[in-house]
Design a protein around this motif. Structure first.
Motif, PDB file in Angstrom:
ATOM      1  N   MET A 153       0.848  -1.176   0.000  1.00 24.39           N
ATOM      2  CA  MET A 153       0.000   0.000   0.000  1.00 24.39           C
ATOM      3  C   MET A 153       0.890   1.234   0.000  1.00 24.39           C
ATOM      4  O   MET A 153       1.872   1.299   0.714  1.00 24.39           O
ATOM      5  CB  MET A 153      -0.912  -0.038   1.216  1.00 24.39           C
ATOM      6  N   ASN A 154       0.530   2.189  -0.819  1.00 25.00           N
ATOM      7  CA  ASN A 154       1.281   3.425  -0.954  1.00 25.00           C
ATOM      8  C   ASN A 154       1.001   4.340   0.245  1.00 25.00           C
ATOM      9  O   ASN A 154      -0.138   4.478   0.684  1.00 25.00           O
ATOM     10  CB  ASN A 154       0.890   4.112  -2.256  1.00 25.00           C
ATOM     11  N   LEU A 155       2.057   4.962   0.754  1.00 25.25           N
ATOM     12  CA  LEU A 155       1.914   5.843   1.917  1.00 25.25           C
ATOM     13  C   LEU A 155       1.043   7.057   1.612  1.00 25.25           C
ATOM     14  O   LEU A 155       0.301   7.517   2.471  1.00 25.25           O
ATOM     15  CB  LEU A 155       3.302   6.290   2.384  1.00 25.25           C
ATOM     16  N   LEU A 156       1.093   7.550   0.388  1.00 27.68           N
ATOM     17  CA  LEU A 156       0.331   8.749   0.033  1.00 27.68           C
ATOM     18  C   LEU A 156      -0.937   8.431  -0.743  1.00 27.68           C
ATOM     19  O   LEU A 156      -1.444   9.266  -1.488  1.00 27.68           O
ATOM     20  CB  LEU A 156       1.219   9.702  -0.776  1.00 27.68           C
ATOM     21  N   LEU A 160      -4.521   8.440   3.582  1.00 29.15           N
ATOM     22  CA  LEU A 160      -4.685   9.842   4.003  1.00 29.15           C
ATOM     23  C   LEU A 160      -6.096  10.118   4.516  1.00 29.15           C
ATOM     24  O   LEU A 160      -6.286  10.875   5.476  1.00 29.15           O
ATOM     25  CB  LEU A 160      -4.335  10.772   2.847  1.00 29.15           C
ATOM     26  N   GLY A 161      -7.092   9.495   3.891  1.00 30.58           N
ATOM     27  CA  GLY A 161      -8.478   9.696   4.343  1.00 30.58           C
ATOM     28  C   GLY A 161      -8.747   9.082   5.704  1.00 30.58           C
ATOM     29  O   GLY A 161      -9.389   9.699   6.561  1.00 30.58           O
ATOM     30  N   PHE A 204       0.505  13.383  11.023  1.00 29.88           N
ATOM     31  CA  PHE A 204       1.534  12.595  10.347  1.00 29.88           C
ATOM     32  C   PHE A 204       1.834  11.294  11.082  1.00 29.88           C
ATOM     33  O   PHE A 204       2.121  10.276  10.457  1.00 29.88           O
ATOM     34  CB  PHE A 204       2.799  13.423  10.142  1.00 29.88           C
ATOM     35  N   ILE A 205       1.764  11.301  12.400  1.00 26.40           N
ATOM     36  CA  ILE A 205       1.917  10.050  13.164  1.00 26.40           C
ATOM     37  C   ILE A 205       0.753   9.115  12.859  1.00 26.40           C
ATOM     38  O   ILE A 205       0.936   7.911  12.676  1.00 26.40           O
ATOM     39  CB  ILE A 205       2.032  10.356  14.672  1.00 26.40           C
ATOM     40  N   VAL A 227      -0.956   9.078  10.079  1.00 24.68           N
ATOM     41  CA  VAL A 227      -0.752   8.584   8.714  1.00 24.68           C
ATOM     42  C   VAL A 227       0.169   7.374   8.733  1.00 24.68           C
ATOM     43  O   VAL A 227      -0.102   6.356   8.082  1.00 24.68           O
ATOM     44  CB  VAL A 227      -0.188   9.695   7.799  1.00 24.68           C
ATOM     45  N   ALA A 228       1.252   7.442   9.484  1.00 28.51           N
ATOM     46  CA  ALA A 228       2.196   6.323   9.553  1.00 28.51           C
ATOM     47  C   ALA A 228       1.551   5.089  10.174  1.00 28.51           C
ATOM     48  O   ALA A 228       1.742   3.960   9.689  1.00 28.51           O
ATOM     49  CB  ALA A 228       3.432   6.736  10.346  1.00 28.51           C
ATOM     50  N   LEU A 229       0.764   5.271  11.223  1.00 27.54           N
ATOM     51  CA  LEU A 229       0.108   4.137  11.877  1.00 27.54           C
ATOM     52  C   LEU A 229      -0.959   3.507  10.986  1.00 27.54           C
ATOM     53  O   LEU A 229      -1.071   2.279  10.897  1.00 27.54           O
ATOM     54  CB  LEU A 229      -0.504   4.576  13.210  1.00 27.54           C
ATOM     55  N   VAL A 230      -1.735   4.337  10.303  1.00 28.00           N
ATOM     56  CA  VAL A 230      -2.770   3.822   9.395  1.00 28.00           C
ATOM     57  C   VAL A 230      -2.125   3.094   8.226  1.00 28.00           C
ATOM     58  O   VAL A 230      -2.586   2.031   7.799  1.00 28.00           O
ATOM     59  CB  VAL A 230      -3.688   4.964   8.916  1.00 28.00           C
ATOM     60  N   TRP A 231      -1.035   3.639   7.695  1.00 24.44           N
ATOM     61  CA  TRP A 231      -0.333   2.982   6.595  1.00 24.44           C
ATOM     62  C   TRP A 231       0.180   1.607   7.022  1.00 24.44           C
ATOM     63  O   TRP A 231       0.030   0.633   6.281  1.00 24.44           O
ATOM     64  CB  TRP A 231       0.822   3.856   6.117  1.00 24.44           C
TER      65      TRP A 231
END
Length: 85
Positions: A1-4, A9-10, A39-40, A42-46
């Protein structure tokens, strides 16, 4: 899965929504804290979505064909189809 990607992001925006609201709209949380929490998140969801995607991919169907035993051509079974001992 892409980070961006959009799902990452959603989902991070949904999880960090109250902090984003307090920081960007109301102004009670400093912008640095708001962005760092986002941003933290985002990293956890990714990481979570990547782990789920890895689990889903690893449980796919087997590539080996399933062999069905042909009982009519089996010489060990009686021809009537019923097991008689």
């Amino acid at each position: 899965m892409n980070l961006l990607s959009a799902p990452v992001l959603g989902a991070a925006a949904l999880l960090a929504g109250p902090t984003l609201w307090q920081g960007l709209v109301v102004g009670t949380v400093p912008l640095e804290h708001t962005l760092s929490r986002y941003f933290i998140t985002v990293a956890l969801v990714w990481a979570a979505l990547s782990a789920v995607a890895l689990l889903i991919e690893s449980t796919g169907p087997s590539l080996e064909p399933v062999r069905v035993r042909d009982t009519e051509s089996d010489p060990g079974r009686p021809s009537g189809g019923a097991d008689t001992d």
